[in-house]
Design an enzyme around this catalytic site. Structure first.
Site, PDB file in Angstrom:
ATOM      1  N   GLY A  87       0.845  -1.188   0.000  1.00  0.00           N
ATOM      2  CA  GLY A  87       0.000   0.000   0.000  1.00  0.00           C
ATOM      3  C   GLY A  87       0.878   1.234   0.000  1.00  0.00           C
ATOM      4  CE1 TYR A  88       3.204   3.234  -4.185  1.00  0.00           C
ATOM      5  CE2 TYR A  88       1.422   1.636  -4.211  1.00  0.00           C
ATOM      6  CZ  TYR A  88       2.641   2.078  -4.674  1.00  0.00           C
ATOM      7  OH  TYR A  88       3.305   1.347  -5.615  1.00  0.00           O
ATOM      8  CB  ILE A  89       2.759   5.767   3.593  1.00  0.00           C
ATOM      9  CG1 ILE A  89       2.904   4.302   3.994  1.00  0.00           C
ATOM     10  CG2 ILE A  89       2.636   6.660   4.808  1.00  0.00           C
ATOM     11  CD1 ILE A  89       1.632   3.636   4.458  1.00  0.00           C
ATOM     12  CB  ILE A 137      -3.429   6.595   0.160  1.00  0.00           C
ATOM     13  CG1 ILE A 137      -2.713   7.565   1.107  1.00  0.00           C
ATOM     14  CG2 ILE A 137      -4.357   7.334  -0.788  1.00  0.00           C
ATOM     15  CD1 ILE A 137      -1.677   8.419   0.403  1.00  0.00           C
ATOM     16  CG  ASN A 186       2.354  -2.127  -8.378  1.00  0.00           C
ATOM     17  OD1 ASN A 186       1.461  -2.959  -8.412  1.00  0.00           O
ATOM     18  ND2 ASN A 186       3.571  -2.366  -8.820  1.00  0.00           N
TER      19      ASN A 186
END
Length: 162
Positions: free
Chosen positions: A29-31, A82, A144
């Site tokens: 996942g993306y911070i 996010i 991604n």
């Protein structure tokens, strides 16, 4: 600083499976996510985790900084991600001097299969296996980062077919 130089393709057939040497189950996942940079957390096979910062929006090349972190920290960071957490199985497929990484997505992107190859320079021209489909290098929708953070905005425009 490391450079990530890669080409990315949709996959048209399962012809790659016979050459696959290894696989890993990934959750990521993306911070942080901006047009030209991102901070990603990834858990690999539930055993190890990495925090990665990527900077740049070139078609093929970006700066990449990657660090091992404890899996427990990665789990907490994924809880704060996010958008959605991407689930996929990554297969390593050697082909004519290069190692292709074939990502078979699960979860909300089930059915999507993308292959990418990392190169030493943009001038390199790896042989393209017959199982590759349309090239999507530079198409942000297939990154991604976009698959995780823009899923709700663009999910109907994404084509899974090569």
């Amino acid at each position: 600083m490391a450079k990530e130089i890669e080409r990315k393709f949709l996959v048209r057939s399962d012809g790659w499976r016979s050459g696959a040497e290894a696989k890993s189950v990934l959750r990521q996942g993306y911070i942080a996510s901006m047009d030209d940079r991102s901070v990603r957390v990834r858990i690999i096979d539930r055993k190890s985790a990495r925090l990665t910062t990527k900077i740049g929006r070139s078609k093929m090349t970006r700066d990449e900084f990657e660090y091992e972190i404890p899996v427990t920290d990665a789990e907490e960071l994924l809880d704060a991600a996010i958008g959605i957490v991407i689930e996929k199985t990554r297969y390593r497929v050697p082909y004519e001097g290069y190692v292709w990484e074939v990502d078979v997505f699960a979860g909300q992107h089930r059915g999507l299969v993308i292959a990418e190859v990392e190169m030493g320079s943009e001038a390199e021209r790896p042989a393209l296996p017959a199982w590759l489909g349309r090239e999507v290098t530079g198409d942000f929708r297939y990154s991604n980062q976009a698959l995780a953070t823009e899923f709700e905005h663009d999910r109907h425009a994404l084509q899974h077919t090569a």
